[in-house]
Design an enzyme around this catalytic site. Structure first.
Site, PDB file in Angstrom:
ATOM      1  CG  ASP A 175      -2.317   0.558   0.897  1.00 60.70           C
ATOM      2  OD1 ASP A 175      -2.403   1.423   0.003  1.00 60.70           O
ATOM      3  OD2 ASP A 175      -3.296   0.155   1.549  1.00 60.70           O
ATOM      4  N   GLY A 211      15.081  -4.482   5.330  1.00 61.40           N
ATOM      5  CA  GLY A 211      16.044  -5.234   4.538  1.00 61.40           C
ATOM      6  C   GLY A 211      17.133  -5.827   5.405  1.00 61.40           C
ATOM      7  CD  GLU A 227       9.146   0.844  10.174  1.00 63.17           C
ATOM      8  OE1 GLU A 227      10.007   0.068   9.697  1.00 63.17           O
ATOM      9  OE2 GLU A 227       8.766   1.883   9.606  1.00 63.17           O
TER      10      GLU A 227
END
Length: 270
Positions: free
Chosen positions: A140, A165, A188
């Site tokens: 999104d 990452g 997160e």
């Protein structure tokens, strides 16, 4: 170049052994192409459960930064970038997009070496090199999927979410979000955390490898993984010495029909 040859060259180069630079470049580019078209994944599910991490593919991504010079990357009306790798869709025609089968809303940006499966919807978002996004998933608005992160099929990664990452700082495993997960807005998930199939994270859940994940029903505390079909909300744990409370994530229940009705994906959007 076959995969075994490429893996051998990349592992040797990453270990600092002397190697022909042209061979290393060829192997790294081959790895990027396999990541880009989904032939290879940085992490892949194993038969019988669990995940296998293909470290040599992550090494290929890391090696690329020293092997290639930055060049102008055209983005049409959005202006140019200056990067070591092109965008995934640089030079694509309408036929290329139809063949790939995903929808991409401007100014979404996907770097070369990321795999985007059919029926994915990319709102204005960012997907980094080495990442994998499974079929039917929505990334999104202003969400980001970090380098080498793995997102399963039929997931919803809500607005403003960050999926971390693994390149800097270097972590052993990528973030893995299994199929049919819902990650709430502004959450997160970083540092190689594992989110099990069918789990639902509420808005604003932050999970790192050191975050305490509390199972409310039992009081058990776990780290680095959310079991399948968990419903997770943000919370705090009091300091027994009277100091400031510490943030945690709380598994409040298992996904039920009511939760699924609130978080189900909409086929009309795909």
């Amino acid at each position: 170049m076959d995969q075994q040859t490429a893996q051998t060259i990349i592992e040797a180069a990453y270990a600092g052994k002397e190697a022909n630079q042209s061979d290393v470049k060829e192997a790294v580019l081959a790895a990027y192409n396999w990541l880009d078209d989904g032939t290879c994944r940085v992490a892949e599910p194993k038969q019988g459960g669990g995940w296998k991490v293909n470290v040599w593919l992550k090494q290929a991504v890391l090696l690329s930064f020293g092997l290639f010079e930055s060049e102008i990357v055209e983005r049409g009306s959005l202006g140019n970038n200056f990067d070591k790798m092109p965008r995934k869709t640089t030079g694509w025609s309408e036929a290329d997009f139809k063949k790939a089968g995903f929808r991409m809303v401007p100014p979404a940006n996907v770097r070369f070496g990321a795999y985007i499966a059919p029926d994915v919807v990319l709102m204005p978002s960012f997907v980094n090199m080495g990442a994998y996004v499974g079929a039917g998933t929505m990334i999104d608005t202003w969400a980001s999927v970090g380098s080498c992160a793995q997102v399963g099929a039929n997931c919803h990664i809500s607005a403003g979410t960050g999926i971390g990452g693994v390149l800097e700082p270097l972590q052993a495993d990528p973030v893995i979000i299994e199929d049919n997960c819902f990650i709430g807005a502004r959450s997160e998930v970083v540092e190689g955390v594992f989110i099990g199939e069918g789990s639902v994270l509420a808005m604003g859940v932050f999970i790192t490898k050191s975050t305490k994940i509390v199972v409310r029903a039992t009081g058990e505390i776990i780290y680095g993984r959310v079991p399948p079909y968990s419903v997770v909300v943000p919370g705090t744990l009091p300091d027994p010495k009277g100091g400031p409370s510490l943030a945690c994530a709380i598994i409040v229940k298992t996904v039920d029909a009511k939760t699924r009705a609130k978080t189900a994906i909409n086929d009309l959007l795909r």
